[in-house]
Design a protein around this motif. Structure first.
Motif, PDB file in Angstrom:
ATOM      1  N   ALA A 181       0.855  -1.187   0.000  1.00 48.85           N
ATOM      2  CA  ALA A 181       0.000   0.000   0.000  1.00 48.85           C
ATOM      3  C   ALA A 181       0.892   1.238   0.000  1.00 48.85           C
ATOM      4  O   ALA A 181       2.028   1.212   0.477  1.00 48.85           O
ATOM      5  CB  ALA A 181      -0.928   0.016   1.214  1.00 48.85           C
ATOM      6  N   ASP A 227      -3.436   3.382  10.111  1.00 53.58           N
ATOM      7  CA  ASP A 227      -4.206   4.468   9.490  1.00 53.58           C
ATOM      8  C   ASP A 227      -3.316   5.381   8.649  1.00 53.58           C
ATOM      9  O   ASP A 227      -3.789   6.362   8.073  1.00 53.58           O
ATOM     10  CB  ASP A 227      -4.971   5.273  10.533  1.00 53.58           C
ATOM     11  CG  ASP A 227      -4.077   5.878  11.613  1.00 53.58           C
ATOM     12  OD1 ASP A 227      -2.843   5.716  11.510  1.00 53.58           O
ATOM     13  OD2 ASP A 227      -4.620   6.504  12.536  1.00 53.58           O
ATOM     14  N   SER A 231      -3.664   4.082   0.517  1.00 54.64           N
ATOM     15  CA  SER A 231      -4.316   3.359  -0.576  1.00 54.64           C
ATOM     16  C   SER A 231      -4.836   2.039  -0.056  1.00 54.64           C
ATOM     17  O   SER A 231      -4.586   1.652   1.095  1.00 54.64           O
ATOM     18  CB  SER A 231      -3.327   3.106  -1.723  1.00 54.64           C
ATOM     19  OG  SER A 231      -2.430   2.068  -1.385  1.00 54.64           O
ATOM     20  N   ASP A 232      -5.541   1.334  -0.915  1.00 50.75           N
ATOM     21  CA  ASP A 232      -5.881  -0.042  -0.619  1.00 50.75           C
ATOM     22  C   ASP A 232      -4.617  -0.893  -0.676  1.00 50.75           C
ATOM     23  O   ASP A 232      -3.593  -0.475  -1.211  1.00 50.75           O
ATOM     24  CB  ASP A 232      -6.925  -0.568  -1.612  1.00 50.75           C
ATOM     25  CG  ASP A 232      -6.503  -0.363  -3.073  1.00 50.75           C
ATOM     26  OD1 ASP A 232      -5.542   0.388  -3.332  1.00 50.75           O
ATOM     27  OD2 ASP A 232      -7.134  -0.956  -3.954  1.00 50.75           O
ATOM     28  N   ARG A 234      -2.780  -4.268  -2.048  1.00 51.81           N
ATOM     29  CA  ARG A 234      -2.927  -5.215  -3.159  1.00 51.81           C
ATOM     30  C   ARG A 234      -1.751  -6.181  -3.189  1.00 51.81           C
ATOM     31  O   ARG A 234      -0.623  -5.807  -2.858  1.00 51.81           O
ATOM     32  CB  ARG A 234      -2.997  -4.474  -4.491  1.00 51.81           C
ATOM     33  CG  ARG A 234      -4.097  -3.421  -4.589  1.00 51.81           C
ATOM     34  CD  ARG A 234      -5.467  -4.061  -4.659  1.00 51.81           C
ATOM     35  NE  ARG A 234      -5.617  -4.852  -5.879  1.00 51.81           N
ATOM     36  CZ  ARG A 234      -6.665  -5.632  -6.130  1.00 51.81           C
ATOM     37  NH1 ARG A 234      -7.641  -5.745  -5.249  1.00 51.81           N
ATOM     38  NH2 ARG A 234      -6.731  -6.307  -7.259  1.00 51.81           N
ATOM     39  N   ALA A 256      -5.100   2.263  -5.613  1.00 53.39           N
ATOM     40  CA  ALA A 256      -5.980   3.434  -5.671  1.00 53.39           C
ATOM     41  C   ALA A 256      -5.816   4.258  -4.392  1.00 53.39           C
ATOM     42  O   ALA A 256      -6.011   3.744  -3.283  1.00 53.39           O
ATOM     43  CB  ALA A 256      -7.424   2.998  -5.846  1.00 53.39           C
ATOM     44  N   ILE A 257      -5.461   5.526  -4.539  1.00 52.75           N
ATOM     45  CA  ILE A 257      -5.330   6.419  -3.382  1.00 52.75           C
ATOM     46  C   ILE A 257      -6.720   6.693  -2.812  1.00 52.75           C
ATOM     47  O   ILE A 257      -7.633   7.078  -3.537  1.00 52.75           O
ATOM     48  CB  ILE A 257      -4.636   7.736  -3.780  1.00 52.75           C
ATOM     49  CG1 ILE A 257      -3.259   7.452  -4.387  1.00 52.75           C
ATOM     50  CG2 ILE A 257      -4.524   8.658  -2.580  1.00 52.75           C
ATOM     51  CD1 ILE A 257      -2.291   6.748  -3.464  1.00 52.75           C
ATOM     52  N   THR A 258      -6.852   6.493  -1.503  1.00 51.42           N
ATOM     53  CA  THR A 258      -8.172   6.611  -0.877  1.00 51.42           C
ATOM     54  C   THR A 258      -8.321   7.831   0.021  1.00 51.42           C
ATOM     55  O   THR A 258      -9.440   8.153   0.430  1.00 51.42           O
ATOM     56  CB  THR A 258      -8.461   5.355  -0.037  1.00 51.42           C
ATOM     57  OG1 THR A 258      -7.396   5.169   0.909  1.00 51.42           O
ATOM     58  CG2 THR A 258      -8.551   4.125  -0.934  1.00 51.42           C
ATOM     59  N   ARG A 259      -7.214   8.505   0.354  1.00 46.50           N
ATOM     60  CA  ARG A 259      -7.321   9.713   1.165  1.00 46.50           C
ATOM     61  C   ARG A 259      -6.136  10.629   0.878  1.00 46.50           C
ATOM     62  O   ARG A 259      -5.084  10.175   0.411  1.00 46.50           O
ATOM     63  CB  ARG A 259      -7.411   9.392   2.652  1.00 46.50           C
ATOM     64  CG  ARG A 259      -6.214   8.712   3.259  1.00 46.50           C
ATOM     65  CD  ARG A 259      -6.510   8.339   4.710  1.00 46.50           C
ATOM     66  NE  ARG A 259      -5.336   7.830   5.402  1.00 46.50           N
ATOM     67  CZ  ARG A 259      -4.418   8.584   5.993  1.00 46.50           C
ATOM     68  NH1 ARG A 259      -4.527   9.910   5.948  1.00 46.50           N
ATOM     69  NH2 ARG A 259      -3.386   8.043   6.604  1.00 46.50           N
ATOM     70  N   PRO A 306      -7.538  11.426  -3.270  1.00 50.45           N
ATOM     71  CA  PRO A 306      -8.412  10.376  -3.796  1.00 50.45           C
ATOM     72  C   PRO A 306      -8.642  10.559  -5.290  1.00 50.45           C
ATOM     73  O   PRO A 306      -8.835  11.677  -5.772  1.00 50.45           O
ATOM     74  CB  PRO A 306      -9.703  10.568  -2.995  1.00 50.45           C
ATOM     75  CG  PRO A 306      -9.245  11.162  -1.702  1.00 50.45           C
ATOM     76  CD  PRO A 306      -8.110  12.079  -2.071  1.00 50.45           C
ATOM     77  N   VAL A 309      -3.707   7.294  -8.678  1.00 54.84           N
ATOM     78  CA  VAL A 309      -3.380   5.867  -8.721  1.00 54.84           C
ATOM     79  C   VAL A 309      -1.869   5.705  -8.744  1.00 54.84           C
ATOM     80  O   VAL A 309      -1.170   6.380  -9.505  1.00 54.84           O
ATOM     81  CB  VAL A 309      -3.996   5.187  -9.963  1.00 54.84           C
ATOM     82  CG1 VAL A 309      -3.499   3.745 -10.085  1.00 54.84           C
ATOM     83  CG2 VAL A 309      -5.514   5.211  -9.901  1.00 54.84           C
TER      84      VAL A 309
END
Length: 367
Positions: A181, A227, A231-232, A234, A256-259, A306, A309
């Protein structure tokens, strides 16, 4: 305590940035990776033999697979742990292999003290060079690294399947994967310097002594702040010990960037299955002796949001010893507005550059 200490190895004086605060339970700490080097001591063996999360999974697999069978334990360690556990699970007998001299001699003493020492045969050497008969029905090997393949499990267990196991023989564990991540190192160590824990210095010196000179060792992060992941997670490495087991592999994935935040590298961690259908051990979220590994990719932290990528490619190829993999990471950060940023890192098992990346220049300052 001083913020900098010096270690000496083969004529090299190496200045090391050291965290002035002592290690505490649950506090993040930075260490060198240790499992893939022959530097085991009493402390490291104890952390493995008291790892309940790991041990209950191996015991459950042996309870199912070992009864009435001949078991091969590769990397048995000073305690002959899985050879002994195999017999307790009902194995007919066990063959235990250990390559590290001190561990072998301690194991020999421990074997002599057992009630039925004749049921375990202890061999000294590398399983990849030893010859023995008869073949085993089950192979148990706790040679899985915090980075799944780092201890050479793919090469060692491919050889074991080809030469040491009967047709249809099974391996424990069943599967291992490395997940990754996007992160920033300073977020994994909030409020702390980018520095090694003081207790890690003897292991750092032992690794450099073993190799003969310093190099940019992989970085083990204990108790990272989960925290801090941006990203998620994988998979970037997959080892199917009872299936299509590859000694070299190349995996490309999109994180994928989530924050929002800043990225300078990736955090990797282990997922492990001892039986095919069980819930995997997750080294990021469970208490276990396996830790997470941080790889720097960019010279400076890069802002992300967000919708961005990080395309990550991880390649594992066998090092010059034919057992341990060298890793190469390449990354392209694609931002939502069409921008791109590139990063990479070569991470050999041993050798390679020293102080090649700004992170290592911080950890090993010259002045």
């Amino acid at each position: 305590m001083r913020d900098f200490q010096e270690i000496k190895t083969h004529g090299h004086a190496v200045r090391v940035h050291v965290d002035p605060e002592p290690e505490r339970e649950a506090r993040p700490a930075l260490w060198p990776t240790i499992g893939e080097y022959p530097i085991y001591d009493q402390f490291l063996y104890k952390t493995m033999t008291t790892d309940d999360e790991r041990n209950r999974r191996f015991r459950a697999a042996l309870a199912k697979l070992a009864p009435g069978r001949r078991v091969l334990d590769i990397g048995t360690g000073q305690d002959l742990l899985w050879a002994r556990e195999s017999l307790q699970a009902g194995a007919r007998n066990a063959l235990a292999v250990e390559v590290i001299d001190d561990a072998f001699h301690t194991a020999a003493s421990n074997l002599a003290a057992l009630d039925q020492p004749d049921r375990i045969t202890l061999l000294h050497g590398e399983s990849t060079t030893l010859q023995f008969a008869p073949k085993a029905d089950v192979c148990v090997a706790e040679i899985i690294g915090s980075l799944a393949g780092a201890e050479g499990a793919a090469a060692v267990l491919t050889d074991a399947r080809n030469r040491h196991l009967e047709p249809g023989g099974l391996v424990v564990p069943h599967r291992a994967a490395t997940l990754a991540a996007a992160v920033r190192l300073s977020d994994l160590l909030p409020g702390q310097p980018i520095a090694f824990a003081e207790s890690a210095l003897p292991y750092l010196q032992s690794i450099f002594d073993w190799h003969g000179r310093p190099f940019d060792i992989r970085l083990r992060v204990e108790n990272p702040h989960a925290d801090a992941l941006l990203s998620d997670g994988r998979p970037v490495e997959l080892l199917e010990f009872n299936g299509d087991l590859r000694t070299e592999q190349r995996t490309t994935t999109r994180l994928a960037i989530t924050r929002p935040g800043h990225v300078d590298g990736v955090l990797t961690w282990l997922n492990l299955w001892c039986l095919p259908d069980e819930e995997p051990l997750d080294a990021l979220r469970m208490t276990t002796n396996w830790a997470t590994i941080y790889f720097p990719l960019f010279d400076e932290p890069v802002p992300v949001a967000p919708g961005d990528v990080l395309e990550l490619t991880v390649t594992a190829t066998l090092s010059d010893d034919g057992i341990h993999p060298d890793y190469h990471l390449g990354a392209t950060l694609q931002t939502a507005d069409g921008g791109e940023c590139y990063g990479s890192l070569a991470s050999p098992h041993h050798g390679g550059p020293f102080r090649a990346h700004p992170i290592y220049q911080t950890l090993f300052p010259t002045a």
